[in-house]
Design an enzyme around this catalytic site. Structure first.
Site, PDB file in Angstrom:
ATOM      1  N   TYR A 295      47.942  27.127  -1.841  1.00 34.07           N
ATOM      2  CA  TYR A 295      48.982  28.048  -2.296  1.00 34.07           C
ATOM      3  C   TYR A 295      48.540  28.908  -3.477  1.00 34.07           C
ATOM      4  CZ  TYR A 295      51.830  24.916   0.521  1.00 34.07           C
ATOM      5  OH  TYR A 295      52.322  24.171   1.549  1.00 34.07           O
ATOM      6  N   HIS A 296      47.523  28.475  -4.223  1.00 37.13           N
ATOM      7  CA  HIS A 296      47.174  29.158  -5.473  1.00 37.13           C
ATOM      8  C   HIS A 296      45.686  29.418  -5.608  1.00 37.13           C
ATOM      9  CE1 HIS A 296      51.279  28.489  -6.827  1.00 37.13           C
ATOM     10  NE2 HIS A 296      51.151  27.210  -6.535  1.00 37.13           N
ATOM     11  N   SER A 297      44.979  29.566  -4.508  1.00 34.64           N
ATOM     12  CA  SER A 297      43.532  29.758  -4.582  1.00 34.64           C
ATOM     13  C   SER A 297      43.050  30.978  -3.807  1.00 34.64           C
ATOM     14  CB  SER A 297      42.816  28.508  -4.066  1.00 34.64           C
ATOM     15  OG  SER A 297      43.147  27.380  -4.837  1.00 34.64           O
TER      16      SER A 297
ATOM     17  N   LYS B 233      41.429  33.395 -11.889  1.00 34.53           N
ATOM     18  CA  LYS B 233      42.026  32.205 -12.512  1.00 34.53           C
ATOM     19  C   LYS B 233      40.987  31.352 -13.228  1.00 34.53           C
ATOM     20  CE  LYS B 233      45.659  31.623  -8.999  1.00 34.53           C
ATOM     21  NZ  LYS B 233      45.087  32.341  -7.855  1.00 34.53           N
TER      22      LYS B 233
END
Length: 250
Positions: free
Chosen positions: A18-20, A64
């Protein structure tokens, strides 16, 4: 439309599927938008100010994995001593009711949108990257120079669109070898566009086939650290690809 949208992008924090995700390739297809992705804090500051000044919509993608890394170049006006800076802006533990940050008087600094940065210079081969993988490319270039005497042009694209094709073409005409490195999935990758353009416009300057090192074509990156490390390029992969690029016979 003078609007700036800033968002994190990419892997490196074990954020699972979901966040990569990296989405600079998708972003490059937004007609009318300018897309930038810094790889250093100073470039992040300079590109952000350029984005604010620009009258067009600009999307700022922040890797990130690099958000908590301190750069080697200081923002103009930033204190030289890291501890001094922490005392100025980091809230103390405990009662903060009377505490106020003392922000340093930083000065204006801009990085032109669409201008790349030649991070390392050499004649062996050309490596083009940006964001998280750019730092891997410079580290690999330093190690290969020390270990094997191989010197690379390492280009930080900085701007996904518009991008510095002149810098890329000048380097490839000098070295005759090209590797594009990013962590987006290998299908519909922005590097594929750069590869196609290199073949179209620089075919007779190339000594060997140009190539891309990218993330694997998977539905998502797993939460487990081993899964993530095997889904997107790591230092060992970049170094191996650069060595192969340098040693392939012309």
């Amino acid at each position: 439309m003078p609007i700036v949208v800033m968002t994190p992008s990419g892997s490196g924090i074990r954020g699972s599927l979901y966040h990569s995700h990296s989405f600079e390739s998708w972003a490059s297809r937004l007609s009318g938008w300018k897309i930038v992705m810094p790889s250093t804090p100073l470039d992040a500051y300079g590109l952000m100010l350029s984005a604010i000044i620009d009258p067009n919509p600009v999307l700022v993608l922040l890797p990130k994995a690099l958000l908590r890394l301190r750069g080697t170049e200081l923002i103009p006006g930033e204190p030289d001593d890291e501890e001094t800076l922490k005392e100025m802006i980091d809230a103390p533990v405990g009662d903060r009711s009377q505490w106020k940050p003392r922000w340093p008087e930083v000065k204006e600094y801009t990085v032109p949108i669409g201008v790349g940065n030649l991070c390392r210079a050499g004649d062996t081969a050309t490596v083009v990257s940006y964001g998280r993988t750019l730092t891997l490319c410079t580290q690999a270039a330093d190690e290969l120079l020390a270990e094997a005497g191989l010197d690379f042009d390492v280009i930080d694209l900085r701007s996904i669109f518009p991008y510095d094709w002149t810098m890329i073409a000048t380097s490839v005409k000098k070295t005759g070898r090209l590797l594009i490195v990013n962590e987006d999935t290998e299908v519909t990758n922005f590097g594929e566009h750069l590869l196609r353009r290199a073949i179209d416009e620089l075919f007779y300057d190339l000594k060997i086939r140009p190539r891309i090192l990218a993330g694997k074509h998977l539905p998502g990156i797993g939460l487990n650290q081993v899964y993530e490390q095997n889904s997107v390029p790591q230092l060992v992969n970049v170094k191996s690809a650069m060595l192969e690029l340098a040693n392939e016979p012309a």
